[in-house]
Design a protein around this motif. Structure first.
Motif, PDB file in Angstrom:
ATOM      1  N   VAL A  43       0.868  -1.173   0.000  1.00 19.29           N
ATOM      2  CA  VAL A  43       0.000   0.000   0.000  1.00 19.29           C
ATOM      3  C   VAL A  43       0.902   1.219   0.000  1.00 19.29           C
ATOM      4  N   GLU A  44       0.540   2.207  -0.813  1.00 18.37           N
ATOM      5  CA  GLU A  44       1.292   3.456  -0.897  1.00 18.37           C
ATOM      6  C   GLU A  44       0.407   4.590  -0.401  1.00 18.37           C
ATOM      7  N   MET A  45       1.014   5.506   0.348  1.00 18.35           N
ATOM      8  CA  MET A  45       0.281   6.672   0.834  1.00 18.35           C
ATOM      9  C   MET A  45       1.116   7.929   0.654  1.00 18.35           C
ATOM     10  N   LEU A  46       0.435   9.032   0.479  1.00 12.12           N
ATOM     11  CA  LEU A  46       1.043  10.349   0.526  1.00 12.12           C
ATOM     12  C   LEU A  46       0.349  11.055   1.677  1.00 12.12           C
ATOM     13  N   ALA A  47       1.121  11.556   2.620  1.00 11.73           N
ATOM     14  CA  ALA A  47       0.543  12.153   3.822  1.00 11.73           C
ATOM     15  C   ALA A  47       1.192  13.500   4.101  1.00 11.73           C
ATOM     16  N   ASP A  48       0.361  14.495   4.376  1.00 14.83           N
ATOM     17  CA  ASP A  48       0.829  15.842   4.655  1.00 14.83           C
ATOM     18  C   ASP A  48       0.065  16.377   5.855  1.00 14.83           C
ATOM     19  N   GLY A  49       0.789  16.907   6.820  1.00 13.85           N
ATOM     20  CA  GLY A  49       0.141  17.461   8.007  1.00 13.85           C
ATOM     21  C   GLY A  49       1.174  17.946   8.997  1.00 13.85           C
ATOM     22  N   GLU A  50       0.714  18.345  10.164  1.00 22.62           N
ATOM     23  CA  GLU A  50       1.605  18.795  11.234  1.00 22.62           C
ATOM     24  C   GLU A  50       2.429  17.625  11.758  1.00 22.62           C
ATOM     25  N   ASP A  51       3.591  17.930  12.330  1.00 25.16           N
ATOM     26  CA  ASP A  51       4.516  16.887  12.797  1.00 25.16           C
ATOM     27  C   ASP A  51       3.865  15.884  13.745  1.00 25.16           C
ATOM     28  N   THR A  52       3.153  16.365  14.749  1.00 24.26           N
ATOM     29  CA  THR A  52       2.548  15.437  15.718  1.00 24.26           C
ATOM     30  C   THR A  52       1.471  14.577  15.062  1.00 24.26           C
ATOM     31  N   ALA A  53       0.711  15.164  14.146  1.00 18.49           N
ATOM     32  CA  ALA A  53      -0.319  14.397  13.433  1.00 18.49           C
ATOM     33  C   ALA A  53       0.325  13.356  12.521  1.00 18.49           C
ATOM     34  N   LEU A  54       1.428  13.733  11.841  1.00 14.76           N
ATOM     35  CA  LEU A  54       2.131  12.770  10.985  1.00 14.76           C
ATOM     36  C   LEU A  54       2.703  11.618  11.798  1.00 14.76           C
ATOM     37  N   ASP A  55       3.248  11.927  12.968  1.00 15.89           N
ATOM     38  CA  ASP A  55       3.776  10.874  13.839  1.00 15.89           C
ATOM     39  C   ASP A  55       2.676   9.892  14.225  1.00 15.89           C
ATOM     40  N   ALA A  56       1.519  10.422  14.601  1.00 11.86           N
ATOM     41  CA  ALA A  56       0.394   9.568  14.975  1.00 11.86           C
ATOM     42  C   ALA A  56      -0.112   8.764  13.774  1.00 11.86           C
ATOM     43  N   PHE A  57      -0.124   9.385  12.600  1.00 10.78           N
ATOM     44  CA  PHE A  57      -0.554   8.704  11.383  1.00 10.78           C
ATOM     45  C   PHE A  57       0.391   7.545  11.055  1.00 10.78           C
ATOM     46  N   LEU A  58       1.701   7.784  11.154  1.00 11.64           N
ATOM     47  CA  LEU A  58       2.675   6.722  10.878  1.00 11.64           C
ATOM     48  C   LEU A  58       2.570   5.605  11.910  1.00 11.64           C
ATOM     49  N   ALA A  59       2.308   5.950  13.163  1.00 12.58           N
ATOM     50  CA  ALA A  59       2.108   4.918  14.185  1.00 12.58           C
ATOM     51  C   ALA A  59       0.889   4.067  13.841  1.00 12.58           C
ATOM     52  N   ALA A  60      -0.186   4.707  13.383  1.00 12.20           N
ATOM     53  CA  ALA A  60      -1.391   3.969  12.990  1.00 12.20           C
ATOM     54  C   ALA A  60      -1.121   3.090  11.778  1.00 12.20           C
ATOM     55  N   SER A  61      -0.259   3.557  10.873  1.00 13.72           N
ATOM     56  CA  SER A  61       0.039   2.762   9.671  1.00 13.72           C
ATOM     57  C   SER A  61       0.785   1.489  10.023  1.00 13.72           C
ATOM     58  N   ARG A  62       1.517   1.496  11.133  1.00 15.71           N
ATOM     59  CA  ARG A  62       2.245   0.297  11.583  1.00 15.71           C
ATOM     60  C   ARG A  62       1.317  -0.711  12.249  1.00 15.71           C
ATOM     61  N   GLU A  63       0.165  -0.236  12.723  1.00 16.53           N
ATOM     62  CA  GLU A  63      -0.820  -1.110  13.370  1.00 16.53           C
ATOM     63  C   GLU A  63      -1.789  -1.687  12.344  1.00 16.53           C
ATOM     64  N   GLY A  64      -2.491  -0.808  11.652  1.00 17.75           N
ATOM     65  CA  GLY A  64      -3.502  -1.233  10.685  1.00 17.75           C
ATOM     66  C   GLY A  64      -4.726  -1.800  11.371  1.00 17.75           C
ATOM     67  N   PRO A  65      -5.717  -2.197  10.585  1.00 20.21           N
ATOM     68  CA  PRO A  65      -6.935  -2.785  11.155  1.00 20.21           C
ATOM     69  C   PRO A  65      -6.653  -4.195  11.671  1.00 20.21           C
ATOM     70  N   MET A  66      -7.632  -4.769  12.336  1.00 20.72           N
ATOM     71  CA  MET A  66      -7.465  -6.063  13.008  1.00 20.72           C
ATOM     72  C   MET A  66      -6.978  -7.178  12.072  1.00 20.72           C
ATOM     73  N   LEU A  67      -7.462  -7.236  10.848  1.00 17.13           N
ATOM     74  CA  LEU A  67      -7.105  -8.337   9.945  1.00 17.13           C
ATOM     75  C   LEU A  67      -5.765  -8.135   9.235  1.00 17.13           C
ATOM     76  N   ALA A  68      -5.209  -6.945   9.333  1.00 14.49           N
ATOM     77  CA  ALA A  68      -3.935  -6.653   8.651  1.00 14.49           C
ATOM     78  C   ALA A  68      -2.756  -7.233   9.443  1.00 14.49           C
ATOM     79  N   ARG A  69      -1.674  -7.479   8.732  1.00 15.83           N
ATOM     80  CA  ARG A  69      -0.399  -7.867   9.353  1.00 15.83           C
ATOM     81  C   ARG A  69       0.689  -7.019   8.684  1.00 15.83           C
ATOM     82  N   VAL A  70       1.014  -5.923   9.310  1.00 13.88           N
ATOM     83  CA  VAL A  70       2.000  -5.003   8.747  1.00 13.88           C
ATOM     84  C   VAL A  70       3.394  -5.543   9.044  1.00 13.88           C
ATOM     85  N   GLU A  71       4.186  -5.711   7.992  1.00 11.22           N
ATOM     86  CA  GLU A  71       5.552  -6.207   8.146  1.00 11.22           C
ATOM     87  C   GLU A  71       6.577  -5.087   8.102  1.00 11.22           C
ATOM     88  N   ASP A  72       6.329  -4.071   7.294  1.00 19.16           N
ATOM     89  CA  ASP A  72       7.303  -2.992   7.157  1.00 19.16           C
ATOM     90  C   ASP A  72       6.610  -1.715   6.724  1.00 19.16           C
TER      91      ASP A  72
END
Length: 92
Positions: A43-72
């Motif tokens: 999955v590819e994303m382009l994300a733009d926002g404030e530093d703290t929001a981007l940090d939280a967004f990247l943290a969420a991208s490492r988790e994903g929804p319940m059925l996902a298995r994020v490797e990298d």
């Protein structure tokens, strides 16, 4: 002021609601950009926002929804044109 990030996510991230999950997270955090599947299974994303929001967004991208298995998650700054909102795009 944050830097626009290109994010590539690998693992079990297609057909598990990952894009919809990230759209909801982006909207909640005020992130602008888009998310799409790639033909190689990532999955590819382009994300733009404030530093703290981007940090939280990247943290969420490492988790994903319940059925996902994020490797990298690889994120790097890019310069791109400004976007409005956060949308789900077609597979590239």
């Amino acid at each position: 002021m944050g830097a626009m990030q290109r994010v590539l996510v690998s693992g079990r991230v297609q057909q598990v609601g990952y894009r919809d999950y990230m759209v909801r997270k982006a909207q909640a955090l005020g992130i602008r950009g888009w998310v799409r599947n790639l033909t190689d299974g990532r999955v590819e994303m382009l994300a733009d926002g404030e530093d703290t929001a981007l940090d939280a967004f990247l943290a969420a991208s490492r988790e994903g929804p319940m059925l996902a298995r994020v490797e990298d998650v690889v994120a790097f700054p890019v310069e791109d044109r400004a976007v409005k909102g956060f949308t789900k795009r077609f597979t590239a």
